[in-house]
Enzyme design. Sequence first.
Site, PDB file in Angstrom:
ATOM      1  N   GLN A 138      -4.633  -5.180   7.151  1.00  0.00           N
ATOM      2  CA  GLN A 138      -5.506  -6.232   6.502  1.00  0.00           C
ATOM      3  C   GLN A 138      -5.786  -7.344   7.401  1.00  0.00           C
ATOM      4  OE1 GLN A 138      -7.760  -5.384   4.427  1.00  0.00           O
ATOM      5  NE2 GLN A 138      -7.008  -3.319   3.871  1.00  0.00           N
ATOM      6  N   ASP A 184       3.088  -4.180   7.976  1.00  0.00           N
ATOM      7  CA  ASP A 184       1.793  -3.446   7.776  1.00  0.00           C
ATOM      8  C   ASP A 184       0.778  -4.538   8.046  1.00  0.00           C
ATOM      9  OD1 ASP A 184      -0.525  -2.462   6.977  1.00  0.00           O
ATOM     10  OD2 ASP A 184       0.151  -1.879   4.981  1.00  0.00           O
ATOM     11  N   LYS A 239     -10.717  -0.010  10.248  1.00  0.00           N
ATOM     12  CA  LYS A 239     -10.795  -1.309   9.539  1.00  0.00           C
ATOM     13  C   LYS A 239     -11.053  -2.344  10.539  1.00  0.00           C
ATOM     14  CE  LYS A 239      -7.363  -0.049   6.029  1.00  0.00           C
ATOM     15  NZ  LYS A 239      -8.088   0.505   5.011  1.00  0.00           N
ATOM     16  N   CYS A 276      -4.718   2.552  -3.479  1.00  0.00           N
ATOM     17  CA  CYS A 276      -3.432   2.998  -3.266  1.00  0.00           C
ATOM     18  C   CYS A 276      -2.180   1.905  -3.376  1.00  0.00           C
ATOM     19  CB  CYS A 276      -3.730   3.380  -1.520  1.00  0.00           C
ATOM     20  SG  CYS A 276      -4.638   4.513  -1.091  1.00  0.00           S
ATOM     21  N   HIS A 297       0.947  -1.042  -0.080  1.00  0.00           N
ATOM     22  CA  HIS A 297       0.016  -0.089  -0.063  1.00  0.00           C
ATOM     23  C   HIS A 297       1.006   1.252   0.139  1.00  0.00           C
ATOM     24  CE1 HIS A 297      -2.774   2.936   1.510  1.00  0.00           C
ATOM     25  NE2 HIS A 297      -3.821   2.278   1.342  1.00  0.00           N
TER      26      HIS A 297
END
Lengths: 450, 187
Positions: free
Chosen positions: A232, A229, A255, A395, A152
């Site tokens: 997700q 990261d 999220k 993104c 991302h």
Amino acid sequence: MTPFPSPTSPPPRSALALTDVEVERIRNDFPVLSQRVNGHPLTYLDSGATSQNPISVMEAEQEYYEQRNAAVHRGAHSLAVIATESFELAREKVAAFVGAHTDEIVWTSNATEAINLIAYSFSNASLWLGGPAARRFRLGAGDEIVVTEGEHHANLIPWQQLALRTGATLRFIPVLDDGSLDLAAASEIVNAKTRVLAFTHASNVTGVINPVDDIVAIAKGVGAVTVLDACQTVPHLPVNVAALGVDFAVFSGHKMLGPTGVGALYGRSELLQAMPPFLTGGSMITTVSMEAAEFLAPPQRFEAGTQRISQAIALAAAVDYLTETGMGRIAAWEAELGQRLVAGLAEIPGVRVLGPGVGVERLGLAAVDVAGVHAHDVGQFLDDAGIAVRVGHHCAQPLHKRLGVTASTRASAYLYTTTQEIDLFLATLAEVRPFFGVTDAASSNSIGGK
Amino acid sequence: MSDLQNLYQQIILDHAKARHGAATQALDSIDDIGMPDGTYLGQSHQINTTCGDDVTLRVVVLIDRPTPEQMVIFDSLPFEISGDDPRLPQLIPYINQVQWSGDGCSISMASASVLHDLVTGLPVAEARQLIDTFRDVLRSRGKIEPDEEVLGDAAAFGGVSRYPARVKCAMLPWVALEAALNEAQSL
């Protein structure tokens, strides 16, 4: 809602996953899902971008403002004490949720800010701030920062900028055609000069879940700091940052059923202790003179100014909701939805799934290229049927370029997504090319794209 | 007609496929192109940051029909110039040629195609008026009924004005034309 007991040993997936009945009950906790859009019941398949909030999360935020609103970590009055306790309890809950110690969680506005916090702390250390303890964060010419081609933009641009500021070189691990990382190349690219290895736990485009163990092993082999990261994955899978062995991890509140405006940075205690601050000002100091200041220990050292108190408390309510439902069960449900998605997409002529195919582990999301129809037009057609998906580059422009497209259409599920919603999405997507008069994959017949 | 059919009128779908005025490959920079005296070139690259769609639009402005001497020079340049066409204006700045390249949704691609047909051969002042009229219609949220007499095929984009998220798509080539004309006229 009713808490579900967490199983002691994992039963077969179908038994572990949420059931249709439970998902229907969960949906009752999300008022936004019951509305109609463009004359159709809302089919919300954009949780990868932002999730919806259960009533308990919204109530937690409202209750805070009605009962406990005060500045935290300052002021000695009773309300301030209650507010501080609630704020720190929220940190404790979120830390426990991801397997971290409480003082290893720093509140940020979002995951993007969390990554920038790390990058700017490196940057400040490179200007010799932070003293000898911060030596390990100093970067300069000859040092290398490694990311992946599947990032991302939030986990790419801060590192590009850090490289520009310090003179370090930015390199990347390539992505293969199926969306997985080229680990063979990774072993070459990561070398003795590598100081930072930043990578995503799972792709927001392909749904690929990266082998964290393998990548951490490569990084540890050369002594590089790892940054994960986890935007997700923390919302969708059971994640334990300590067990993963990463040095830093970031995730976003909105999220994972929480409000916007709050995210978190996980940093191994030893590293946070040694790292110079990014933002400076009130609330992060011990003593201040006109010339200099002494800083607090982490996490306060990294939390300058008035914090996002109500959002942190609401995020803790979201974590309660997820924990009660059971992350293992949520993950199993979404894995089923993800497989249902790719299996259905494989049946639609002219539709190409970006990333792994049927039967390969993936998140409960899929991004597709519809031959001859631009993603914006696909999204418009779906929206007309009340189906909310993400269109564009999500993104992740370099990853789209790598996979041979400029834009895609992504459907992403969450714990409140039903199998009927996936089926409706698939059936509606199958009508897109006929509507636009595109009957074969020939580009001469295209109404979008180059 | 459903809302969706009103948005994606057949004219739009046809133009999205036909792409009048589209170059066969991406337009290069115009920095190295030397123009004959009294002729002007402008180019603009516009990106819709929401989706990454882009249009590069090039415009050739003449103030009179090209002379045979100018045509010799034009023949060596990477675009075609309309020659001594009696329909072309005389002694006022006009758009002799529009060329574009881009990558985007059907709305943006169709809009560029329609724009090409509408403004080629038009005096610059009239083209600017047309841009303003088109923008007013698109920003009206469906309140301004487009005048087909004025806008021709561009009137089909009236339905887009009801979709605020798509207004940028339709405006993209028109914004590029405006910027390209500004550049051409500033020379």
